[in-house]
Enzyme design. Structure first.
Site, PDB file in Angstrom:
ATOM      1  N   GLY A  10       0.836  -1.192   0.000  1.00 56.14           N
ATOM      2  CA  GLY A  10       0.000   0.000   0.000  1.00 56.14           C
ATOM      3  C   GLY A  10       0.868   1.237   0.000  1.00 56.14           C
ATOM      4  O   GLY A  10       2.007   1.226  -0.459  1.00 56.14           O
ATOM      5  N   CYS A  11       0.335   2.291   0.548  1.00 58.43           N
ATOM      6  CA  CYS A  11       1.036   3.577   0.593  1.00 58.43           C
ATOM      7  C   CYS A  11       2.397   3.426   1.261  1.00 58.43           C
ATOM      8  O   CYS A  11       2.491   2.935   2.382  1.00 58.43           O
ATOM      9  CB  CYS A  11       0.180   4.577   1.362  1.00 58.43           C
ATOM     10  SG  CYS A  11       0.981   6.151   1.628  1.00 58.43           S
ATOM     11  N   PHE A  12       3.444   3.846   0.587  1.00 58.93           N
ATOM     12  CA  PHE A  12       4.776   3.680   1.169  1.00 58.93           C
ATOM     13  C   PHE A  12       4.981   4.520   2.419  1.00 58.93           C
ATOM     14  O   PHE A  12       5.822   4.211   3.244  1.00 58.93           O
ATOM     15  CB  PHE A  12       5.906   3.889   0.168  1.00 58.93           C
ATOM     16  CG  PHE A  12       5.876   5.130  -0.685  1.00 58.93           C
ATOM     17  CD1 PHE A  12       5.356   6.337  -0.261  1.00 58.93           C
ATOM     18  CD2 PHE A  12       6.414   5.080  -1.961  1.00 58.93           C
ATOM     19  CE1 PHE A  12       5.366   7.470  -1.066  1.00 58.93           C
ATOM     20  CE2 PHE A  12       6.437   6.201  -2.780  1.00 58.93           C
ATOM     21  CZ  PHE A  12       5.902   7.400  -2.323  1.00 58.93           C
ATOM     22  N   CYS A  14       3.154   4.573   4.927  1.00 61.37           N
ATOM     23  CA  CYS A  14       2.773   3.747   6.078  1.00 61.37           C
ATOM     24  C   CYS A  14       3.670   2.523   6.257  1.00 61.37           C
ATOM     25  O   CYS A  14       3.557   1.820   7.252  1.00 61.37           O
ATOM     26  CB  CYS A  14       1.325   3.300   5.922  1.00 61.37           C
ATOM     27  SG  CYS A  14       0.155   4.681   5.907  1.00 61.37           S
ATOM     28  N   ASP A  89      -6.110   2.702  -0.099  1.00 64.39           N
ATOM     29  CA  ASP A  89      -5.308   2.891  -1.313  1.00 64.39           C
ATOM     30  C   ASP A  89      -5.613   1.766  -2.298  1.00 64.39           C
ATOM     31  O   ASP A  89      -5.335   0.602  -2.020  1.00 64.39           O
ATOM     32  CB  ASP A  89      -3.816   2.907  -0.961  1.00 64.39           C
ATOM     33  CG  ASP A  89      -3.480   4.027   0.003  1.00 64.39           C
ATOM     34  OD1 ASP A  89      -3.921   5.164  -0.246  1.00 64.39           O
ATOM     35  OD2 ASP A  89      -2.795   3.772   1.003  1.00 64.39           O
TER      36      ASP A  89
END
Length: 172
Positions: A10-12, A14, A89
């Protein structure tokens, strides 16, 4: 001697903190991998037209933390049953992938995935892919160390489903 590991979950933004705070981790870099465009920008990757996935590249000392330990940390940050993205995401640029740098990393990641699949922790199949590492391109400076520099925005991202999922599925 150091090694590298590459994980997409997912979102890098995080994906940095959980690894960054472990002994033996020398650096965690947010970036892009798996696509067809050299040196992509955030905007290009976000357009879902380059084939890249947001990921983190972790440089670690295997004498202090093993690759197997990193894989276990990785699982606990993701929903391994969702191939279409992670939490809020959505799309290929957020798909969960373990990018392996060697036959040994592939062996460890595959064994760990199989163990998770047979553990009974999830009712749905484990769909996280294990793929050969491709060129990794560091993201722009504003995307590095995001959880430290933008704590409020980072918390909002975490509350987008990841934090609740982790509590429900990983914290005992």
């Amino acid at each position: 001697m150091t090694e590298t590991a590459i994980f997409a979950g997912g979102c890098f933004w995080c994906m940095v903190k959980p690894f960054d705070q472990q002994p033996g981790i020398q650096k965690v870099v947010s970036g892009y991998t798996g696509g067809t465009v050299a040196n992509p920008t955030y905007e290009q990757v976000a357009s879902h037209t380059t084939g890249h996935t947001e990921a983190v590249e972790i440089t670690f000392d295997p004498a202090m933390i093993s690759y197997a330990q990193l894989v276990e940390i990785y699982w606990r940050q993701t929903d391994p049953t969702d191939a279409a993205g992670q939490f809020q995401d959505r799309g290929d640029s957020y798909r969960p992938v373990i990018f392996v740098n060697s036959a040994e990393q592939r062996r460890v990641a595959t064994a760990s995935k199989n163990a998770l699949a047979t553990s009974g922790r999830f009712k749905e199949p484990i769909v996280t892919q294990i793929e050969a590492a491709k060129p990794f391109y560091p993201a722009e400076p504003e995307h590095q160390d995001f959880y430290r520099r933008n704590q409020f925005r980072y918390q909002i991202e975490e509350m987008g489903g990841r934090e609740t999922f982790i509590k429900q599925h990983w914290q005992v």
